[in-house]
Design a protein around this motif. Structure first.
Motif, PDB file in Angstrom:
ATOM      1  N   LYS A   1       0.819  -1.205   0.000  1.00  0.00           N
ATOM      2  CA  LYS A   1       0.000   0.000   0.000  1.00  0.00           C
ATOM      3  C   LYS A   1       0.861   1.267   0.000  1.00  0.00           C
ATOM      4  O   LYS A   1       2.028   1.249   0.395  1.00  0.00           O
ATOM      5  N   LEU A   2       0.244   2.348  -0.427  1.00  0.00           N
ATOM      6  CA  LEU A   2       0.898   3.654  -0.367  1.00  0.00           C
ATOM      7  C   LEU A   2       1.232   4.009   1.083  1.00  0.00           C
ATOM      8  O   LEU A   2       0.460   3.711   1.994  1.00  0.00           O
ATOM      9  N   LYS A   3       2.339   4.688   1.274  1.00  0.00           N
ATOM     10  CA  LYS A   3       2.794   5.045   2.623  1.00  0.00           C
ATOM     11  C   LYS A   3       2.622   6.525   2.948  1.00  0.00           C
ATOM     12  O   LYS A   3       2.607   6.892   4.119  1.00  0.00           O
ATOM     13  N   MET A   4       2.542   7.391   1.926  1.00  0.00           N
ATOM     14  CA  MET A   4       2.451   8.825   2.203  1.00  0.00           C
ATOM     15  C   MET A   4       1.100   9.156   2.842  1.00  0.00           C
ATOM     16  O   MET A   4       0.128   8.394   2.703  1.00  0.00           O
ATOM     17  N   PRO A   5       0.981  10.303   3.550  1.00  0.00           N
ATOM     18  CA  PRO A   5      -0.326  10.702   4.097  1.00  0.00           C
ATOM     19  C   PRO A   5      -1.352  10.888   2.984  1.00  0.00           C
ATOM     20  O   PRO A   5      -1.077  11.532   1.968  1.00  0.00           O
ATOM     21  N   VAL A   6      -2.528  10.329   3.190  1.00  0.00           N
ATOM     22  CA  VAL A   6      -3.618  10.386   2.224  1.00  0.00           C
ATOM     23  C   VAL A   6      -4.854  10.964   2.893  1.00  0.00           C
ATOM     24  O   VAL A   6      -5.192  10.589   4.026  1.00  0.00           O
ATOM     25  N   LEU A   7      -5.522  11.867   2.199  1.00  0.00           N
ATOM     26  CA  LEU A   7      -6.832  12.364   2.615  1.00  0.00           C
ATOM     27  C   LEU A   7      -7.853  11.896   1.601  1.00  0.00           C
ATOM     28  O   LEU A   7      -7.738  12.185   0.415  1.00  0.00           O
ATOM     29  N   ALA A   8      -8.863  11.154   2.081  1.00  0.00           N
ATOM     30  CA  ALA A   8      -9.936  10.657   1.225  1.00  0.00           C
ATOM     31  C   ALA A   8     -11.184  11.485   1.497  1.00  0.00           C
ATOM     32  O   ALA A   8     -11.769  11.404   2.574  1.00  0.00           O
TER      33      ALA A   8
ATOM     34  N   MET B   1      -9.832   3.911  -0.030  1.00  0.00           N
ATOM     35  CA  MET B   1      -8.412   4.222   0.068  1.00  0.00           C
ATOM     36  C   MET B   1      -7.703   3.446   1.171  1.00  0.00           C
ATOM     37  O   MET B   1      -6.485   3.233   1.078  1.00  0.00           O
ATOM     38  N   ARG B   2      -8.415   3.003   2.185  1.00  0.00           N
ATOM     39  CA  ARG B   2      -7.739   2.174   3.201  1.00  0.00           C
ATOM     40  C   ARG B   2      -7.347   0.815   2.634  1.00  0.00           C
ATOM     41  O   ARG B   2      -6.506   0.133   3.224  1.00  0.00           O
ATOM     42  N   ALA B   3      -7.920   0.444   1.496  1.00  0.00           N
ATOM     43  CA  ALA B   3      -7.488  -0.770   0.818  1.00  0.00           C
ATOM     44  C   ALA B   3      -6.247  -0.528  -0.025  1.00  0.00           C
ATOM     45  O   ALA B   3      -5.616  -1.493  -0.479  1.00  0.00           O
ATOM     46  N   GLY B   4      -5.875   0.741  -0.215  1.00  0.00           N
ATOM     47  CA  GLY B   4      -4.739   1.056  -1.062  1.00  0.00           C
ATOM     48  C   GLY B   4      -3.671   1.902  -0.402  1.00  0.00           C
ATOM     49  O   GLY B   4      -2.648   2.193  -1.028  1.00  0.00           O
ATOM     50  N   ALA B   5      -3.889   2.314   0.848  1.00  0.00           N
ATOM     51  CA  ALA B   5      -2.929   3.182   1.523  1.00  0.00           C
ATOM     52  C   ALA B   5      -2.965   2.914   3.019  1.00  0.00           C
ATOM     53  O   ALA B   5      -4.014   2.558   3.575  1.00  0.00           O
ATOM     54  N   ASP B   6      -1.830   3.101   3.684  1.00  0.00           N
ATOM     55  CA  ASP B   6      -1.722   2.818   5.117  1.00  0.00           C
ATOM     56  C   ASP B   6      -2.101   3.995   6.003  1.00  0.00           C
ATOM     57  O   ASP B   6      -2.568   3.800   7.123  1.00  0.00           O
ATOM     58  N   ASN B   7      -1.871   5.216   5.521  1.00  0.00           N
ATOM     59  CA  ASN B   7      -2.005   6.402   6.371  1.00  0.00           C
ATOM     60  C   ASN B   7      -3.122   7.279   5.814  1.00  0.00           C
ATOM     61  O   ASN B   7      -2.867   8.260   5.113  1.00  0.00           O
ATOM     62  N   VAL B   8      -4.385   6.919   6.111  1.00  0.00           N
ATOM     63  CA  VAL B   8      -5.542   7.557   5.492  1.00  0.00           C
ATOM     64  C   VAL B   8      -6.348   8.347   6.515  1.00  0.00           C
ATOM     65  O   VAL B   8      -6.770   7.807   7.543  1.00  0.00           O
ATOM     66  N   SER B   9      -6.551   9.615   6.230  1.00  0.00           N
ATOM     67  CA  SER B   9      -7.523  10.438   6.952  1.00  0.00           C
ATOM     68  C   SER B   9      -8.766  10.572   6.082  1.00  0.00           C
ATOM     69  O   SER B   9      -8.692  10.437   4.862  1.00  0.00           O
TER      70      SER B   9
END
Length: 305
Positions: free
Chosen positions: A244-251, A266-274
């Motif tokens: 998964k993506l590691k950078m901060p993500v805002l969905a 996005m939690r299925a594709g990234a670790d750090n999701v707001s």
């Protein structure tokens, strides 16, 4: 040859007019950047860390003008039109999102930008996700707004929604059906995907309908959708290989559209999701509630580490 007419239409559409979305600040410049088999129309303005704004279907980079006007205060803002749409060239192919991620990489290379924040909407989410998967070191923070990503999370369930009939609508007969009727076709999306169709105003509708009536634009739009099956294959393969993506993500989801489901995707594709919700808005966040959208994006870009 009809090329002079096409160029004249493009020049006309690039100028301020009554039937147009809010214009970019006068300090913005435009460039035609040739890369990766396409010529990408790009708006650039402001100074500071770079941020790239990527539009989706039914609009062009013009949608981002209020966001760009805010972010340019402390960012270098880069706003491309996707290949085949807006004032970018209309190549025969390359509409899978990995290829279009290459377009973004080429634009950044030509501008001398090593890394940037990403803010994306609709199909822009899909292009941005492919770019972030392929070039994670070039993405500091990533905002995705109100659209799924092929092959990621509940993609197969999302495809069952009857409102998404257009994902399978395309081909030469479909192009003939909508030729000269682009506004009728696009009104369906602007009406059905908004909380209140009046918020997608007549000036914006006329502006985008004219751009999508340019030669090759509707074909390019259909090809964006036709590539989804390949995009799903590519995304699943990248996630399996890289994680998964590691950078901060805002969905962000529109309150009357994807809402908090955007974060589920996005939690299925990234670790750090707001997660966040654009209030009083359907899918067309920059037409329906631009102030709230800008505020949510600005807060994330200002505070994420």
């Amino acid at each position: 040859m009809r090329l002079p007419l096409i160029l004249a239409a493009a020049l006309f559409l690039s100028q301020p007019a009554a039937a147009q979305v809010p214009t970019y600040p006068a300090s913005f410049s435009t460039q035609e950047i040739t890369t990766n088999g396409a010529t990408i129309h790009v708006r650039v303005g402001g100074k500071g860390p770079a941020v790239v704004l990527i539009h989706g279907y039914g609009e062009t980079g013009d949608m981002w003008s209020p966001m760009a006007a805010d972010l340019m205060r402390d960012h270098m803002v880069v706003v491309p039109d996707l290949r085949g749409l807006g004032l970018s060239s209309k190549p025969a192919g390359g509409f899978d999102k990995k290829t279009q991620a290459g377009d973004i990489a080429g634009v950044l290379d030509k501008l001398g930008i090593r890394s940037a924040d990403l803010v994306t909407h609709d199909i822009g989410n899909m292009v941005g996700f492919a770019f972030a998967m392929e070039h994670p070191e070039r993405v500091r923070r990533f905002v995705l707004i109100d659209a799924p990503v092929p092959g990621v999370g509940p993609w197969e369930e999302i495809l069952k929604n009857p409102l998404l009939w257009h994902f399978r609508f395309g081909g030469p007969d479909m192009e003939r059906l909508v030729a000269g009727r682009e506004r009728i076709y696009l009104d369906r999306f602007w009406n059905e995907f908004s909380a209140d169709p009046k918020h997608f105003d007549e000036a914006s509708r006329a502006h985008y309908a004219a751009l999508y009536a340019l030669p090759g634009a509707m074909h390019s739009g259909f090809e964006q959708f036709q590539a989804f099956d390949q995009d799903a294959i590519d995304n699943r393969a990248m996630l399996a290989a890289k994680g998964k993506l590691k950078m901060p993500v805002l969905a962000l989801g529109g309150e009357k559209s994807f809402g908090t489901q955007m974060a589920v995707v996005m939690r299925a594709g990234a670790d750090n999701v707001s997660e966040g919700v654009v209030p009083d808005s359907g899918h067309w966040i920059m037409e329906e509630n631009p102030a709230a959208t800008v505020k949510l994006v600005r807060a994330f870009l200002d505070t994420a580490n």
